[in-house]
Motif scaffolding. Structure first.
Motif, PDB file in Angstrom:
ATOM      1  N   LEU A 187       1.944   0.196  10.747  1.00 18.62           N
ATOM      2  CA  LEU A 187       3.081   0.693   9.977  1.00 18.62           C
ATOM      3  C   LEU A 187       4.384   0.576  10.758  1.00 18.62           C
ATOM      4  CD1 LEU A 187       1.491   3.854   8.288  1.00 18.62           C
ATOM      5  CD2 LEU A 187       2.091   1.672   7.195  1.00 18.62           C
ATOM      6  N   SER A 188       4.292   0.676  12.085  1.00 13.34           N
ATOM      7  CA  SER A 188       5.497   0.582  12.916  1.00 13.34           C
ATOM      8  C   SER A 188       6.087  -0.823  12.927  1.00 13.34           C
ATOM      9  CB  SER A 188       5.182   1.019  14.352  1.00 13.34           C
ATOM     10  OG  SER A 188       4.361   0.061  15.008  1.00 13.34           O
ATOM     11  N   LEU A 189       5.286  -1.827  12.578  1.00 13.75           N
ATOM     12  CA  LEU A 189       5.771  -3.205  12.577  1.00 13.75           C
ATOM     13  C   LEU A 189       6.749  -3.455  11.441  1.00 13.75           C
ATOM     14  CD1 LEU A 189       2.423  -5.069  13.364  1.00 13.75           C
ATOM     15  CD2 LEU A 189       4.359  -4.719  14.915  1.00 13.75           C
ATOM     16  N   GLY A 190       6.668  -2.653  10.381  1.00  7.68           N
ATOM     17  CA  GLY A 190       7.599  -2.792   9.268  1.00  7.68           C
ATOM     18  C   GLY A 190       7.329  -3.959   8.347  1.00  7.68           C
ATOM     19  N   VAL A 191       6.132  -4.550   8.404  1.00 12.00           N
ATOM     20  CA  VAL A 191       5.832  -5.712   7.561  1.00 12.00           C
ATOM     21  C   VAL A 191       5.026  -5.341   6.318  1.00 12.00           C
ATOM     22  CG1 VAL A 191       5.928  -7.320   9.493  1.00 12.00           C
ATOM     23  CG2 VAL A 191       3.743  -6.250   8.886  1.00 12.00           C
ATOM     24  N   LEU A 192       4.744  -4.055   6.125  1.00 15.40           N
ATOM     25  CA  LEU A 192       4.015  -3.618   4.945  1.00 15.40           C
ATOM     26  C   LEU A 192       4.961  -2.944   3.967  1.00 15.40           C
ATOM     27  CD1 LEU A 192       0.679  -2.129   6.355  1.00 15.40           C
ATOM     28  CD2 LEU A 192       1.202  -4.479   5.669  1.00 15.40           C
ATOM     29  N   GLN A 193       4.875  -3.331   2.726  1.00 14.95           N
ATOM     30  CA  GLN A 193       5.646  -2.700   1.665  1.00 14.95           C
ATOM     31  C   GLN A 193       4.753  -1.691   0.961  1.00 14.95           C
ATOM     32  OE1 GLN A 193       7.030  -5.407  -1.337  1.00 14.95           O
ATOM     33  NE2 GLN A 193       7.944  -3.798  -2.588  1.00 14.95           N
ATOM     34  N   GLU A 194       5.127  -0.416   1.035  1.00 15.08           N
ATOM     35  CA  GLU A 194       4.345   0.633   0.394  1.00 15.08           C
ATOM     36  C   GLU A 194       4.580   0.593  -1.114  1.00 15.08           C
ATOM     37  OE1 GLU A 194       5.027   5.254   0.361  1.00 15.08           O
ATOM     38  OE2 GLU A 194       4.012   4.701   2.237  1.00 15.08           O
ATOM     39  N   LEU A 195       3.506   0.605  -1.885  1.00 15.38           N
ATOM     40  CA  LEU A 195       3.594   0.513  -3.336  1.00 15.38           C
ATOM     41  C   LEU A 195       3.331   1.869  -3.982  1.00 15.38           C
ATOM     42  CD1 LEU A 195       1.562  -2.795  -3.828  1.00 15.38           C
ATOM     43  CD2 LEU A 195       4.040  -2.542  -3.582  1.00 15.38           C
ATOM     44  N   ASP A 196       3.848   2.041  -5.157  1.00 11.90           N
ATOM     45  CA  ASP A 196       3.573   3.252  -5.929  1.00 11.90           C
ATOM     46  C   ASP A 196       2.334   3.018  -6.790  1.00 11.90           C
ATOM     47  OD1 ASP A 196       3.878   5.821  -6.837  1.00 11.90           O
ATOM     48  OD2 ASP A 196       5.298   5.268  -8.433  1.00 11.90           O
ATOM     49  N   GLU A 197       1.290   2.502  -6.131  1.00 10.99           N
ATOM     50  CA  GLU A 197       0.034   2.181  -6.809  1.00 10.99           C
ATOM     51  C   GLU A 197      -1.124   2.626  -5.925  1.00 10.99           C
ATOM     52  OE1 GLU A 197      -0.299  -1.797  -8.480  1.00 10.99           O
ATOM     53  OE2 GLU A 197       1.841  -2.110  -8.064  1.00 10.99           O
ATOM     54  N   TYR A 198      -2.272   2.876  -6.565  1.00 13.34           N
ATOM     55  CA  TYR A 198      -3.441   3.356  -5.846  1.00 13.34           C
ATOM     56  C   TYR A 198      -4.680   2.559  -6.273  1.00 13.34           C
ATOM     57  CZ  TYR A 198      -0.567   7.341  -4.482  1.00 13.34           C
ATOM     58  OH  TYR A 198       0.427   8.121  -3.955  1.00 13.34           O
ATOM     59  N   GLU A 199      -5.697   2.610  -5.447  1.00 16.10           N
ATOM     60  CA  GLU A 199      -6.963   1.965  -5.779  1.00 16.10           C
ATOM     61  C   GLU A 199      -7.497   2.497  -7.103  1.00 16.10           C
ATOM     62  OE1 GLU A 199      -9.325   1.003  -1.714  1.00 16.10           O
ATOM     63  OE2 GLU A 199      -9.035   3.124  -2.161  1.00 16.10           O
ATOM     64  N   THR A 200      -8.244   1.662  -7.797  1.00 17.85           N
ATOM     65  CA  THR A 200      -8.903   2.072  -9.032  1.00 17.85           C
ATOM     66  C   THR A 200     -10.387   1.759  -8.952  1.00 17.85           C
ATOM     67  OG1 THR A 200      -8.419  -0.080 -10.053  1.00 17.85           O
ATOM     68  CG2 THR A 200      -6.831   1.700 -10.417  1.00 17.85           C
ATOM     69  N   ASN A 201     -11.163   2.473  -9.728  1.00 22.61           N
ATOM     70  CA  ASN A 201     -12.610   2.244  -9.813  1.00 22.61           C
ATOM     71  C   ASN A 201     -13.294   2.330  -8.450  1.00 22.61           C
ATOM     72  OD1 ASN A 201     -12.359   1.699 -12.631  1.00 22.61           O
ATOM     73  ND2 ASN A 201     -11.771  -0.408 -12.155  1.00 22.61           N
ATOM     74  N   VAL A 202     -12.939   3.373  -7.687  1.00 22.42           N
ATOM     75  CA  VAL A 202     -13.572   3.601  -6.391  1.00 22.42           C
ATOM     76  C   VAL A 202     -14.269   4.955  -6.406  1.00 22.42           C
ATOM     77  CG1 VAL A 202     -12.014   2.132  -5.057  1.00 22.42           C
ATOM     78  CG2 VAL A 202     -11.399   4.507  -5.491  1.00 22.42           C
ATOM     79  N   ALA A 203     -15.358   5.060  -5.624  1.00 21.81           N
ATOM     80  CA  ALA A 203     -16.144   6.290  -5.602  1.00 21.81           C
ATOM     81  C   ALA A 203     -15.466   7.374  -4.773  1.00 21.81           C
ATOM     82  CB  ALA A 203     -17.541   6.006  -5.057  1.00 21.81           C
ATOM     83  N   HIS A 204     -14.620   6.958  -3.831  1.00 21.17           N
ATOM     84  CA  HIS A 204     -13.936   7.909  -2.961  1.00 21.17           C
ATOM     85  C   HIS A 204     -12.525   8.179  -3.489  1.00 21.17           C
ATOM     86  CE1 HIS A 204     -11.733   4.420  -1.467  1.00 21.17           C
ATOM     87  NE2 HIS A 204     -12.899   3.807  -1.370  1.00 21.17           N
ATOM     88  N   ARG A 205     -11.805   9.018  -2.771  1.00 26.72           N
ATOM     89  CA  ARG A 205     -10.419   9.303  -3.153  1.00 26.72           C
ATOM     90  C   ARG A 205      -9.595   8.021  -3.102  1.00 26.72           C
ATOM     91  NH1 ARG A 205      -6.303  13.487   0.019  1.00 26.72           N
ATOM     92  NH2 ARG A 205      -4.487  13.141  -1.353  1.00 26.72           N
ATOM     93  N   ALA A 206      -8.877   7.751  -4.188  1.00 26.39           N
ATOM     94  CA  ALA A 206      -8.104   6.520  -4.276  1.00 26.39           C
ATOM     95  C   ALA A 206      -7.012   6.476  -3.217  1.00 26.39           C
ATOM     96  CB  ALA A 206      -7.490   6.387  -5.665  1.00 26.39           C
ATOM     97  N   ALA A 207      -6.944   5.368  -2.490  1.00 26.51           N
ATOM     98  CA  ALA A 207      -5.942   5.208  -1.429  1.00 26.51           C
ATOM     99  C   ALA A 207      -4.730   4.439  -1.945  1.00 26.51           C
ATOM    100  CB  ALA A 207      -6.557   4.459  -0.250  1.00 26.51           C
ATOM    101  N   ARG A 208      -3.595   4.700  -1.307  1.00 24.23           N
ATOM    102  CA  ARG A 208      -2.373   3.989  -1.669  1.00 24.23           C
ATOM    103  C   ARG A 208      -2.514   2.505  -1.328  1.00 24.23           C
ATOM    104  NH1 ARG A 208       2.890   5.322  -2.723  1.00 24.23           N
ATOM    105  NH2 ARG A 208       2.531   7.531  -2.258  1.00 24.23           N
ATOM    106  N   LEU A 209      -1.839   1.666  -2.098  1.00 26.91           N
ATOM    107  CA  LEU A 209      -1.871   0.236  -1.876  1.00 26.91           C
ATOM    108  C   LEU A 209      -0.579  -0.237  -1.211  1.00 26.91           C
ATOM    109  CD1 LEU A 209      -3.454  -0.981  -5.245  1.00 26.91           C
ATOM    110  CD2 LEU A 209      -4.607  -0.551  -3.048  1.00 26.91           C
ATOM    111  N   TYR A 210      -0.717  -1.349  -0.482  1.00 23.22           N
ATOM    112  CA  TYR A 210       0.409  -1.953   0.227  1.00 23.22           C
ATOM    113  C   TYR A 210       0.448  -3.455  -0.058  1.00 23.22           C
ATOM    114  CZ  TYR A 210       0.645   2.384   2.962  1.00 23.22           C
ATOM    115  OH  TYR A 210       0.766   3.693   3.347  1.00 23.22           O
ATOM    116  N   ARG A 211       1.565  -4.055   0.285  1.00 22.62           N
ATOM    117  CA  ARG A 211       1.723  -5.498   0.156  1.00 22.62           C
ATOM    118  C   ARG A 211       2.376  -6.028   1.430  1.00 22.62           C
ATOM    119  NH1 ARG A 211       4.986  -5.864  -4.179  1.00 22.62           N
ATOM    120  NH2 ARG A 211       3.349  -6.321  -5.706  1.00 22.62           N
ATOM    121  N   PHE A 212       1.960  -7.210   1.867  1.00 26.57           N
ATOM    122  CA  PHE A 212       2.582  -7.837   3.035  1.00 26.57           C
ATOM    123  C   PHE A 212       3.979  -8.315   2.674  1.00 26.57           C
ATOM    124  CE2 PHE A 212       3.119 -11.915   5.510  1.00 26.57           C
ATOM    125  CZ  PHE A 212       3.503 -11.298   6.688  1.00 26.57           C
TER     126      PHE A 212
END
Length: 229
Positions: A187-212
């Motif tokens: 995260l400190s590298l600054g090359v990930l764009q945080e999205l207002d989206e989360y995983e879907t269809n997962v058995a665990h708690r949905a995690a936030r998604l990112y984009r390069f």
């Protein structure tokens, strides 16, 4: 074009190591040869370079013809020229490696390939020619380069979780990474764009998604800041 030489000339080929990543392990795409030598054996996709094409054009053509893959990340690896590496004649090959999002491509064997299939990096069959040597070199190159260039994103979906990203690095490097330290570093590298989206269809708690963020990475390079995991 006409050529005239007074000495024997070796033939020239290209061979491609294609890496993919599923939910379990690093995968390698192989083709089953339909022609001698090594008919019926598994091998890396590849073939002879035509007189009017560049090495990269030949590599991309062979990938397209033998596996159906197009528009993939492709980088030259090394050259192999052992005198006895091909029983047909003296053949020098230029090896390449490619990185593929497996979900984006449908693998389909064609031309002189009887079949094409993904194999786990730890479950490979015996390979034709010296392709096991080429594969080992490609894996080492990938392990080294993924630590200082963001080529690993070529293997991930365009939108991914931090857990998926850590799994990618752990799988390629073949070692566990501390979760807290890895996330802090990436995260400190600054090359990930945080999205207002989360995983879907997962058995665990949905995690936030990112984009390069490729543009941010290019800005980093111009500023002399290097990508390092």
């Amino acid at each position: 074009m006409t050529f005239e030489y007074s000495h024997a000339r070796p033939a020239l080929t290209v061979d491609c190591v294609v890496f993919g990543l599923d939910q379990r392990k690093l995968q390698v795409l192989l083709i089953q040869r339909d022609l001698p030598p090594f008919r019926g054996d598994w091998a890396l996709p590849g073939g002879f370079v035509q007189i009017d094409e560049t090495l990269e054009s030949a590599a991309r053509r062979e990938l397209r013809e033998e596996t159906g893959l197009e528009q993939v990340y492709l980088e030259q690896l090394s050259t192999y020229g052992a005198v006895d590496r091909d029983p047909r004649e003296r053949v020098v090959t230029v090896a390449w490696y490619a990185l593929v999002r497996m979900s984006d491509h449908r693998v389909m064997a064609a031309t002189d390939a009887r079949d094409a299939a993904w194999y786990g990096i730890d479950d490979l069959p015996s390979l034709a020619f010296d392709h096991d040597l080429i594969l080992q070199a490609a894996q080492k190159r990938l392990q080294n380069k993924v630590q200082y260039q963001p080529i690993g994103f070529e293997l991930l979906p365009k939108k991914f979780s931090l857990s998926q990203l850590q799994f990618l690095y752990e799988t390629i490097l073949d070692r566990e990474l501390d979760k807290r330290n890895f996330r802090k570093k990436i995260l400190s590298l600054g090359v990930l764009q945080e999205l207002d989206e989360y995983e879907t269809n997962v058995a665990h708690r949905a995690a936030r998604l990112y984009r390069f963020d490729r543009r941010q990475y290019q800005r980093m390079l111009k500023q002399g800041v290097h990508f390092e995991i």
